[in-house]
Design a protein around this motif. Structure first.
Motif, PDB file in Angstrom:
ATOM      1  N   GLY A 167      31.526  18.286 -20.424  1.00 51.86           N
ATOM      2  CA  GLY A 167      30.361  18.593 -21.197  1.00 51.86           C
ATOM      3  C   GLY A 167      30.449  19.967 -21.810  1.00 51.86           C
ATOM      4  N   VAL A 168      29.338  20.413 -22.264  1.00 52.47           N
ATOM      5  CA  VAL A 168      29.221  21.741 -22.852  1.00 52.47           C
ATOM      6  C   VAL A 168      28.936  22.730 -21.740  1.00 52.47           C
ATOM      7  N   SER A 169      29.693  23.804 -21.719  1.00 48.46           N
ATOM      8  CA  SER A 169      29.491  24.853 -20.730  1.00 48.46           C
ATOM      9  C   SER A 169      28.728  25.998 -21.394  1.00 48.46           C
ATOM     10  N   ILE A 170      27.586  26.347 -20.839  1.00 45.46           N
ATOM     11  CA  ILE A 170      26.760  27.423 -21.384  1.00 45.46           C
ATOM     12  C   ILE A 170      26.657  28.517 -20.339  1.00 45.46           C
ATOM     13  N   LYS A 171      27.039  29.718 -20.728  1.00 49.24           N
ATOM     14  CA  LYS A 171      26.972  30.851 -19.809  1.00 49.24           C
ATOM     15  C   LYS A 171      26.360  32.043 -20.533  1.00 49.24           C
ATOM     16  N   ASP A 172      25.508  32.741 -19.820  1.00 49.14           N
ATOM     17  CA  ASP A 172      24.972  34.002 -20.322  1.00 49.14           C
ATOM     18  C   ASP A 172      25.765  35.123 -19.673  1.00 49.14           C
ATOM     19  N   CYS A 173      26.111  36.117 -20.466  1.00 52.20           N
ATOM     20  CA  CYS A 173      26.858  37.245 -19.912  1.00 52.20           C
ATOM     21  C   CYS A 173      26.456  38.521 -20.637  1.00 52.20           C
ATOM     22  N   ALA A 174      26.773  39.623 -20.030  1.00 52.77           N
ATOM     23  CA  ALA A 174      26.524  40.932 -20.632  1.00 52.77           C
ATOM     24  C   ALA A 174      27.861  41.651 -20.756  1.00 52.77           C
ATOM     25  N   ILE A 175      28.075  42.213 -21.935  1.00 55.11           N
ATOM     26  CA  ILE A 175      29.261  43.025 -22.186  1.00 55.11           C
ATOM     27  C   ILE A 175      28.755  44.362 -22.721  1.00 55.11           C
ATOM     28  N   GLU A 176      29.041  45.414 -21.993  1.00 52.10           N
ATOM     29  CA  GLU A 176      28.577  46.754 -22.372  1.00 52.10           C
ATOM     30  C   GLU A 176      27.089  46.762 -22.709  1.00 52.10           C
ATOM     31  N   LYS A 177      26.290  46.174 -21.833  1.00 59.23           N
ATOM     32  CA  LYS A 177      24.823  46.142 -21.916  1.00 59.23           C
ATOM     33  C   LYS A 177      24.291  45.349 -23.113  1.00 59.23           C
ATOM     34  N   ARG A 178      25.113  44.468 -23.667  1.00 53.46           N
ATOM     35  CA  ARG A 178      24.669  43.574 -24.725  1.00 53.46           C
ATOM     36  C   ARG A 178      24.731  42.155 -24.171  1.00 53.46           C
ATOM     37  N   ASN A 179      23.684  41.389 -24.439  1.00 55.44           N
ATOM     38  CA  ASN A 179      23.609  40.037 -23.890  1.00 55.44           C
ATOM     39  C   ASN A 179      24.185  39.024 -24.868  1.00 55.44           C
ATOM     40  N   PHE A 180      24.986  38.116 -24.326  1.00 53.01           N
ATOM     41  CA  PHE A 180      25.601  37.047 -25.103  1.00 53.01           C
ATOM     42  C   PHE A 180      25.341  35.724 -24.398  1.00 53.01           C
ATOM     43  N   SER A 181      25.146  34.672 -25.171  1.00 53.08           N
ATOM     44  CA  SER A 181      25.081  33.323 -24.650  1.00 53.08           C
ATOM     45  C   SER A 181      26.310  32.604 -25.185  1.00 53.08           C
ATOM     46  N   LEU A 182      27.184  32.194 -24.289  1.00 57.29           N
ATOM     47  CA  LEU A 182      28.445  31.569 -24.673  1.00 57.29           C
ATOM     48  C   LEU A 182      28.330  30.053 -24.551  1.00 57.29           C
ATOM     49  N   TRP A 183      28.618  29.357 -25.629  1.00 61.40           N
ATOM     50  CA  TRP A 183      28.609  27.899 -25.649  1.00 61.40           C
ATOM     51  C   TRP A 183      30.041  27.453 -25.864  1.00 61.40           C
ATOM     52  N   GLU A 184      30.586  26.766 -24.889  1.00 61.57           N
ATOM     53  CA  GLU A 184      31.974  26.324 -24.988  1.00 61.57           C
ATOM     54  C   GLU A 184      31.999  24.818 -24.843  1.00 61.57           C
ATOM     55  N   HIS A 185      32.561  24.154 -25.836  1.00 63.64           N
ATOM     56  CA  HIS A 185      32.595  22.696 -25.794  1.00 63.64           C
ATOM     57  C   HIS A 185      34.013  22.141 -25.809  1.00 63.64           C
ATOM     58  N   GLY A 186      34.992  22.989 -25.667  1.00 59.93           N
ATOM     59  CA  GLY A 186      36.378  22.533 -25.543  1.00 59.93           C
ATOM     60  C   GLY A 186      36.927  21.872 -26.785  1.00 59.93           C
ATOM     61  N   GLY A 187      36.283  22.064 -27.935  1.00 66.76           N
ATOM     62  CA  GLY A 187      36.783  21.497 -29.175  1.00 66.76           C
ATOM     63  C   GLY A 187      36.590  19.997 -29.301  1.00 66.76           C
ATOM     64  N   ARG A 188      35.803  19.420 -28.430  1.00 70.80           N
ATOM     65  CA  ARG A 188      35.611  17.969 -28.468  1.00 70.80           C
ATOM     66  C   ARG A 188      34.688  17.578 -29.603  1.00 70.80           C
ATOM     67  N   ASP A 189      35.131  16.651 -30.415  1.00 77.56           N
ATOM     68  CA  ASP A 189      34.339  16.195 -31.551  1.00 77.56           C
ATOM     69  C   ASP A 189      33.004  15.604 -31.127  1.00 77.56           C
ATOM     70  N   SER A 190      32.954  15.007 -29.937  1.00 73.77           N
ATOM     71  CA  SER A 190      31.730  14.360 -29.485  1.00 73.77           C
ATOM     72  C   SER A 190      30.586  15.358 -29.284  1.00 73.77           C
ATOM     73  N   TYR A 191      30.902  16.647 -29.182  1.00 72.73           N
ATOM     74  CA  TYR A 191      29.866  17.659 -29.009  1.00 72.73           C
ATOM     75  C   TYR A 191      29.541  18.402 -30.301  1.00 72.73           C
ATOM     76  N   ALA A 192      30.159  18.027 -31.398  1.00 72.65           N
ATOM     77  CA  ALA A 192      29.943  18.727 -32.663  1.00 72.65           C
ATOM     78  C   ALA A 192      28.490  18.662 -33.112  1.00 72.65           C
ATOM     79  N   GLU A 193      27.839  17.505 -32.906  1.00 70.73           N
ATOM     80  CA  GLU A 193      26.441  17.371 -33.318  1.00 70.73           C
ATOM     81  C   GLU A 193      25.550  18.310 -32.514  1.00 70.73           C
ATOM     82  N   LEU A 194      25.742  18.370 -31.211  1.00 68.25           N
ATOM     83  CA  LEU A 194      24.995  19.298 -30.365  1.00 68.25           C
ATOM     84  C   LEU A 194      25.256  20.733 -30.803  1.00 68.25           C
ATOM     85  N   GLN A 195      26.511  21.013 -31.101  1.00 72.61           N
ATOM     86  CA  GLN A 195      26.876  22.351 -31.548  1.00 72.61           C
ATOM     87  C   GLN A 195      26.141  22.696 -32.837  1.00 72.61           C
TER      88      GLN A 195
END
Length: 148
Positions: free
Chosen positions: A1-29
């Motif tokens: 599935g889609v892996s969603i992680k929140d992280c902070a880099i140098e006090k800036r917040n990022f939400s990372l969405w990783e779908h492994g390049g699978r076409d089946s997740y393109a619509e969600l993306q």
């Protein structure tokens, strides 16, 4: 599935969405990207693939961003598996990026900057990740400054 992680880099917040390049997740993306004009996008490409396959994958992802309303997205291009290639230097990915940029511009791409940065990554070396983190922070700050 889609892996969603929140992280902070140098006090800036990022939400990372990783779908492994699978076409089946393109619509969600695409649903996630609509209206997210202060987003940073990382497109990863496998450097062990042939040149045409690399270009095709990158163009496909750029077209997806464009179809979601991102006329000028901030994109960082990362080539993985550099450690598996004996003779390919880090400049190779820049050549691929330039070829993709030319193709997109010839096809009517309206964005200003195609790629904010390119990185060819050797998974065995942590310096590559540190460089990417620094670029993420710099691009984040630039987007915040441009925000209305």
């Amino acid at each position: 599935g889609v892996s969603i992680k929140d992280c902070a880099i140098e006090k800036r917040n990022f939400s990372l969405w990783e779908h492994g390049g699978r076409d089946s997740y393109a619509e969600l993306q695409s649903l996630q990207f609509v209206g997210s004009f202060d987003s940073l996008f990382i497109i990863m490409v496998n450097l062990t693939l042939d040149h045409q396959s690399q270009k095709s994958q990158i163009v496909e992802k750029m077209r997806l961003l464009e179809s979601c309303g991102h006329a000028d997205p901030t994109v960082i291009l990362v080539g993985s598996r550099l450690d598996m290639l004996a003779k390919v230097g880090s400049g190779y990915l820049t050549k691929v990026a330039d070829a993709v940029s030319s193709e997109l511009q010839e096809a009517g791409w309206i964005g200003q900057t195609i790629f904010a940065a390119t990185f060819a990554v050797d998974a065995r070396k942590s310096k590559s990740l540190a460089d990417i983190k620094s670029t993420l922070v710099a691009q984040h700050d630039a987007l915040v400054e441009r925000r209305p």
